[in-house]
Motif scaffolding. Structure first.
Motif, PDB file in Angstrom:
ATOM      1  N   ALA A 142      -6.791   2.544   1.243  1.00 28.43           N
ATOM      2  CA  ALA A 142      -6.028   2.277   2.465  1.00 28.43           C
ATOM      3  C   ALA A 142      -6.148   0.811   2.863  1.00 28.43           C
ATOM      4  O   ALA A 142      -5.149   0.166   3.239  1.00 28.43           O
ATOM      5  CB  ALA A 142      -6.534   3.169   3.598  1.00 28.43           C
ATOM      6  N   HIS A 146      -3.135  -1.851   3.133  1.00 29.63           N
ATOM      7  CA  HIS A 146      -2.888  -2.569   4.389  1.00 29.63           C
ATOM      8  C   HIS A 146      -2.862  -4.084   4.177  1.00 29.63           C
ATOM      9  O   HIS A 146      -2.141  -4.805   4.877  1.00 29.63           O
ATOM     10  CB  HIS A 146      -3.974  -2.214   5.414  1.00 29.63           C
ATOM     11  N   VAL A 173       1.892  -0.276   5.982  1.00 34.33           N
ATOM     12  CA  VAL A 173       1.194   0.177   7.182  1.00 34.33           C
ATOM     13  C   VAL A 173       1.102   1.701   7.223  1.00 34.33           C
ATOM     14  O   VAL A 173       0.026   2.278   7.434  1.00 34.33           O
ATOM     15  CB  VAL A 173       1.904  -0.352   8.450  1.00 34.33           C
ATOM     16  N   LEU A 174       2.238   2.370   7.009  1.00 34.50           N
ATOM     17  CA  LEU A 174       2.264   3.824   7.132  1.00 34.50           C
ATOM     18  C   LEU A 174       1.474   4.519   6.028  1.00 34.50           C
ATOM     19  O   LEU A 174       0.784   5.509   6.270  1.00 34.50           O
ATOM     20  CB  LEU A 174       3.718   4.316   7.131  1.00 34.50           C
ATOM     21  N   ASP A 177      -2.193   4.022   6.733  1.00 33.17           N
ATOM     22  CA  ASP A 177      -2.569   4.885   7.853  1.00 33.17           C
ATOM     23  C   ASP A 177      -2.683   6.348   7.422  1.00 33.17           C
ATOM     24  O   ASP A 177      -3.559   7.079   7.884  1.00 33.17           O
ATOM     25  CB  ASP A 177      -1.545   4.769   8.985  1.00 33.17           C
ATOM     26  N   LEU A 180      -5.972   6.773   5.662  1.00 36.74           N
ATOM     27  CA  LEU A 180      -7.069   6.741   6.624  1.00 36.74           C
ATOM     28  C   LEU A 180      -7.136   8.036   7.422  1.00 36.74           C
ATOM     29  O   LEU A 180      -8.228   8.525   7.742  1.00 36.74           O
ATOM     30  CB  LEU A 180      -6.903   5.552   7.578  1.00 36.74           C
ATOM     31  N   ALA A 181      -5.973   8.604   7.743  1.00 37.21           N
ATOM     32  CA  ALA A 181      -5.950   9.878   8.467  1.00 37.21           C
ATOM     33  C   ALA A 181      -6.565  10.989   7.626  1.00 37.21           C
ATOM     34  O   ALA A 181      -7.335  11.821   8.127  1.00 37.21           O
ATOM     35  CB  ALA A 181      -4.513  10.235   8.858  1.00 37.21           C
TER      36      ALA A 181
END
Length: 376
Positions: A142, A146, A173-174, A177, A180-181
């Motif tokens: 991630a 990023h 970005v998405l 993210d 990371l989620a």
């Protein structure tokens, strides 16, 4: 699209058996030494080195990302290069971090007070430790994705259209993210608040690494006037050492070990990361014919030279020197031999930190990996 992703995964497995280069997360060691060290380590943990879960890779979210990625073909958006490394790099450069987490897990074993988890152990490793290895890989990936966000105000016509580059930024970005989620969800499922706190702090460290003063506003390497070697140490720990060292610590914590064992695991990861980065920073100077394009002004030999008595150049000049000029300046000093010595010292510290743990195959595998890293 899902069948395409499955084929890519099978291709990765095929490459695992036929490694043709040694470009990895841990430097460019000699192919024979590095490949043997990693292959032996994979056998020890008895677990495939593709830690990114199939459920995550085959999800609708990432399938959609792959579809939109086609729109970036022909541009110079960094996300394309990152994506190629994630899917097609047969050297498995993303798996080594998780592999080390599994090796340190097996080296430490279960604490004597943790008999209730004995039935869950497979190949000497707990399911929670395997999940941790996957989480560490997702956080690293991630962060890598990023970093692919570009400054749209600085793009050139040859880079691609503003629309395409903006799309690439949104995807970076998405996608980052999303990973990371997934990592955060996995952390919560470990049901260990200390591990959650420890690994979560790594994400904060990755962010802090972007604000150490060793980058300009566009993320390019930059040397401030008061730079010291401690700045390199801090940058390296925040950007790579934090995740590796804290993941090793967390793996030992999950096995029920105390502070002494956790500290030893942390020190191993920290010194391993420092040795790796120093080894990688040395490559452009020792083998410029193959690696000169990787030379940056914030590499360890350059910063070490600037802080030494050999330096007869204003720091500001290094920000405008060409790579060939920097190579010429550094090679006329003894900085390279001093840096190689320092790299070996970090490797020795990493190996010595394992003395707390019993001798076993996993420990020997870790030692072999360290030696392959520092062999520059």
């Amino acid at each position: 699209m899902r069948m395409s992703l499955i084929r890519n995964i099978h291709r990765l497995k095929k490459f695992q058996c036929h490694r043709v280069s040694c470009r990895t997360l841990f430097g460019f060691s000699r192919p024979d030494d590095w490949n043997k060290a990693v292959t032996d380590a994979e056998k020890v943990v008895g677990y495939p080195t593709s830690f990114m879960s199939l459920r995550c890779l085959l999800s609708d979210e990432l399938s959609n990302v792959a579809i939109h990625m086609r729109k970036l073909v022909g541009t110079k958006h960094p996300l394309l290069k990152t994506a190629r490394g994630l899917v097609y790099d047969g050297t498995h450069n993303l798996q080594t971090r998780g592999l080390i987490v599994l090796l340190i897990s097996k080296t430490a074993g279960l604490s004597q007070n943790n008999f209730h988890q004995q039935q869950d152990v497979i190949e000497g490793i707990l399911p929670s430790q395997r999940s941790l290895a996957e989480i560490a890989e997702m956080i690293y990936t991630a962060n890598l994705i990023h970093k692919g966000v570009v400054n749209l105000s600085d793009i050139q016509p040859s880079d691609g259209s503003v629309h395409d580059m903006e799309l690439g930024n949104k995807m970076a970005v998405l996608t980052g993210d999303f990973l990371l989620a997934n990592a955060s969800t996995g952390l919560a499922q470990l049901h260990n608040t200390k591990v959650v706190e420890t690994i979560s702090s790594c994400i904060g460290d990755h962010v802090s690494a972007e604000f150490t003063g060793l980058q300009d506003k566009n993320g390019r390497p930059y040397l401030p006037d008061n730079v010291t070697f401690n700045d390199w140490l801090n940058q390296t720990f925040l950007s790579s050492g934090s995740l590796l060292s804290k993941s090793c610590l967390a793996a030992v914590e999950l096995a029920g070990h105390g502070l002494e064992e956790q500290t030893s695991a942390f020190e191993f990861g920290k010194n391993m990361a420092l040795a790796q980065q120093l080894s990688e920073d040395l490559k452009p100077f020792l083998k410029p014919e193959d690696n000169l394009e990787q030379l940056t002004i914030t590499s360890a030999p350059v910063i070490k030279y600037i802080a030494s008595s050999y330096n007869k150049h204003p720091i500001s000049l290094f920000n405008i020197y060409s790579q060939k000029k920097i190579l010429e300046v550094i090679k006329d000093s003894s900085i390279l031999s001093e840096s190689k010595t320092l790299c070996n010292e970090y490797g020795e510290k990493a190996i010595n930190s394992l003395s707390k743990f019993k001798n076993c195959q996993a420990k020997n595998a870790l030692i072999k990996i360290v030696k392959a890293v520092v062999d520059v």
